[in-house]
Write a protein that holds these residues in place. Sequence first.
Motif, short mmCIF file in Angstrom:
data_model
loop_
_atom_site.label_atom_id
_atom_site.label_comp_id
_atom_site.label_asym_id
_atom_site.label_seq_id
_atom_site.Cartn_x
_atom_site.Cartn_y
_atom_site.Cartn_z
N GLY A 166 -2.61 11.92 3.49
CA GLY A 166 -2.30 12.41 4.82
C GLY A 166 -3.37 12.04 5.85
O GLY A 166 -3.46 12.67 6.90
N ILE A 167 -4.18 11.02 5.55
CA ILE A 167 -5.24 10.57 6.46
C ILE A 167 -4.87 9.17 6.94
O ILE A 167 -4.90 8.22 6.17
N ASP A 168 -4.51 9.06 8.22
CA ASP A 168 -3.99 7.81 8.76
C ASP A 168 -5.11 6.91 9.27
O ASP A 168 -5.23 6.67 10.48
N LYS A 169 -5.94 6.45 8.34
CA LYS A 169 -6.99 5.49 8.69
C LYS A 169 -7.43 4.78 7.42
O LYS A 169 -7.24 5.31 6.31
N PRO A 170 -8.01 3.59 7.57
CA PRO A 170 -8.48 2.89 6.38
C PRO A 170 -9.72 3.58 5.79
O PRO A 170 -10.41 4.34 6.47
N THR A 171 -9.98 3.30 4.53
CA THR A 171 -11.17 3.80 3.85
C THR A 171 -11.65 2.69 2.93
O THR A 171 -10.99 1.64 2.82
N ASN A 172 -12.77 2.88 2.25
CA ASN A 172 -13.29 1.81 1.42
C ASN A 172 -12.62 1.74 0.04
O ASN A 172 -12.23 0.69 -0.42
N VAL A 173 -12.50 2.90 -0.62
CA VAL A 173 -11.95 2.93 -1.98
C VAL A 173 -11.10 4.18 -2.17
O VAL A 173 -11.42 5.24 -1.63
#
Length: 168
Positions: A66-73
């Motif tokens: 539910g987090i609308d952003k990119p992340t690393n892993v």
Amino acid sequence: MSSVLPLTEVLVVADCWRTEPDAAAVIYRAIGAAAEIADADVGDAELAVMLTDDSGIRTLNSNWRGIDKPTNVLSFPALQPTGPDGACDAPRMLGDIAIAYETTRREAEHEQKPFDHHLSHLAIHGFLHLIGYDHEKDDDAEAMENLEQQILAQLGIPDPYADRERTH
């Protein structure tokens, strides 16, 4: 220590990873070291590492967290079968790890560390999640970070947390 390592498959699903031809070898080495040092019971297990881009990981992050952003892993531990032992001859799935190229590259440059060092750290971090480690509570985070530091040291990679101020 466990001498049998998990069967690891690295899937390159984003063209941007073509600039890192050694990425799969870096991941195999990192996960192998993590499995040995964490002494995980993973000899009969399989996992997949998907090398994606920010767009792909953003979709996963949005759909699953539910987090609308990119992340690393991101790590996706597999649900383990609950039936009687031996009911299935298929290998035990540990789960999947997804790593985003652009975020990994940006973080490595920002932290002034070699890309392969940061990629190793993210692969180890994702693998530890698959075998049950977490960092939601301070004590758990400290245990997970200590293990990451130990595994990275075995690989000759400097402590990624050395420059960070401890808050506890």
